[in-house]
Design a protein around this motif. Structure first.
Motif, mmCIF file in Angstrom:
data_model
loop_
_atom_site.group_PDB
_atom_site.id
_atom_site.type_symbol
_atom_site.label_atom_id
_atom_site.label_comp_id
_atom_site.label_asym_id
_atom_site.label_seq_id
_atom_site.Cartn_x
_atom_site.Cartn_y
_atom_site.Cartn_z
ATOM 1 N N THR A 106 69.592 -19.939 50.210
ATOM 2 C CA THR A 106 69.616 -20.893 49.286
ATOM 3 C C THR A 106 69.334 -20.246 47.933
ATOM 4 O OG1 THR A 106 68.565 -22.976 48.554
ATOM 5 C CG2 THR A 106 67.149 -21.413 49.682
ATOM 6 N N HIS A 107 69.574 -20.788 46.774
ATOM 7 C CA HIS A 107 69.666 -20.427 45.574
ATOM 8 C C HIS A 107 69.597 -21.801 44.324
ATOM 9 C CE1 HIS A 107 71.799 -18.951 41.816
ATOM 10 N NE2 HIS A 107 70.466 -18.606 41.632
ATOM 11 N N SER A 108 68.487 -21.641 43.779
ATOM 12 C CA SER A 108 68.653 -22.463 42.678
ATOM 13 C C SER A 108 67.792 -21.983 41.289
ATOM 14 C CB SER A 108 67.490 -23.882 42.996
ATOM 15 O OG SER A 108 67.430 -24.620 42.183
ATOM 16 N N TYR A 109 68.660 -21.978 40.361
ATOM 17 C CA TYR A 109 68.154 -21.212 39.281
ATOM 18 C C TYR A 109 67.483 -19.761 39.312
ATOM 19 C CZ TYR A 109 69.040 -25.825 37.414
ATOM 20 O OH TYR A 109 69.889 -27.084 36.674
ATOM 21 N N HIS A 110 66.296 -19.643 39.026
ATOM 22 C CA HIS A 110 65.795 -18.309 39.158
ATOM 23 C C HIS A 110 65.035 -18.099 40.388
ATOM 24 C CE1 HIS A 110 62.891 -20.628 36.530
ATOM 25 N NE2 HIS A 110 61.956 -20.288 37.491
ATOM 26 N N PHE A 111 65.247 -18.791 41.527
ATOM 27 C CA PHE A 111 64.758 -18.709 42.700
ATOM 28 C C PHE A 111 65.901 -18.634 43.860
ATOM 29 C CE2 PHE A 111 60.760 -20.054 40.857
ATOM 30 C CZ PHE A 111 59.583 -19.217 41.422
ATOM 31 N N SER A 112 65.650 -17.817 44.634
ATOM 32 C CA SER A 112 66.682 -17.620 45.984
ATOM 33 C C SER A 112 65.822 -17.330 47.041
ATOM 34 C CB SER A 112 67.607 -16.455 45.960
ATOM 35 O OG SER A 112 67.227 -15.352 45.647
ATOM 36 N N ALA A 113 66.249 -17.779 48.276
ATOM 37 C CA ALA A 113 65.471 -17.565 49.373
ATOM 38 C C ALA A 113 66.341 -17.453 50.576
ATOM 39 C CB ALA A 113 64.386 -18.677 49.529
ATOM 40 N N VAL A 114 65.988 -16.669 51.764
ATOM 41 C CA VAL A 114 66.657 -16.903 52.962
ATOM 42 C C VAL A 114 65.670 -16.913 54.053
ATOM 43 C CG1 VAL A 114 68.400 -15.047 52.299
ATOM 44 C CG2 VAL A 114 66.353 -14.140 53.457
#
Length: 217
Positions: A99-107
């Motif tokens: 996932t990615h939203s603006y200035h954060f991403s994660a797996v």
């Protein structure tokens, strides 16, 4: 190196969250202590093509931050591939969600099906809520801010389960039901009722700097 958070969900499931503070040039390089920072991160031909055709640098930075998260988890871009529906997979057959939203991403990576979503908390969700959940359930909350927070968690929960379930025709509104929760709980449960099959799931959520992250399994 802004690895924002590592969450060991279980012995075989881990969440990695990145706060994207670097520019694209920096994200395109290796900058781990055991690597040569002058060398670029190696990308597969497909990833190079995708990166080159992204119109937004914000999306490019998000894309590259995911590759650093893969590196944190012990993988490279060459270990990641996508099926025809766009669902990501790892070559060692472990499960991954991105996932990615603006200035954060994660797996999230696991030995069982998982899903993850990050969303920015925005008033816009009040206008679209009826499309994914019975909105009247949330007007017992005393403030619009609380409704935004709660609806963002519900959306993230349904989005993460949609990624996990990966079945065409699955409806947020009609097929995914998220159990009510308190903000302090940090967890809830959900059920998918689709094509005569009922499946139960666990969800964890956290809020950070105006964003909400939800992951389920």
């Amino acid at each position: 190196m802004p690895l924002y958070k590592t969450i060991p969900v279980s012995k075989t499931t881990t969440v990695y969250i990145w706060k994207i503070e670097e520019d694209l040039a920096t994200l395109s390089r290796k900058f781990y202590t055991n690597q040569d920072p002058s060398k670029p991160l190696q990308l597969s031909p497909n990833s190079l093509y995708r990166l080159a055709h992204m119109k937004s640098e914000l999306h490019q930075r998000g894309f590259m931050s995911i590759r650093h998260l893969l590196n944190e988890a012990g993988y490279t871009d060459f270990d990641l591939y996508y099926d025809k529906s766009g669902k990501p997979h790892l070559t060692d057959e472990k499960y991954i969600s991105i996932t990615h939203s603006y200035h954060f991403s994660a797996v999230i990576i696991s030995d069982k099906p998982v899903g993850i979503d990050i969303e920015k908390q925005r008033d816009k969700i009040l206008r679209i809520a009826q499309k994914f959940t019975p909105i009247e359930e949330y007007y017992t909350l005393t403030s619009a801010e609380a409704r935004v927070r709660k609806l963002t968690i519900v959306w993230g929960a349904k989005e993460s389960l949609y990624k996990l379930y990966a079945q065409e025709g699955l409806s947020f509104l009609n097929h995914i039901d998220v159990e009510d929760f308190n903000f302090d709980d940090g967890t809830t449960t959900a059920q998918i009722n689709y094509n005569g099959t009922i499946s139960d799931y666990r969800l964890t959520f956290l809020e950070m700097e105006g964003f909400t992250c939800v992951y389920g399994w």
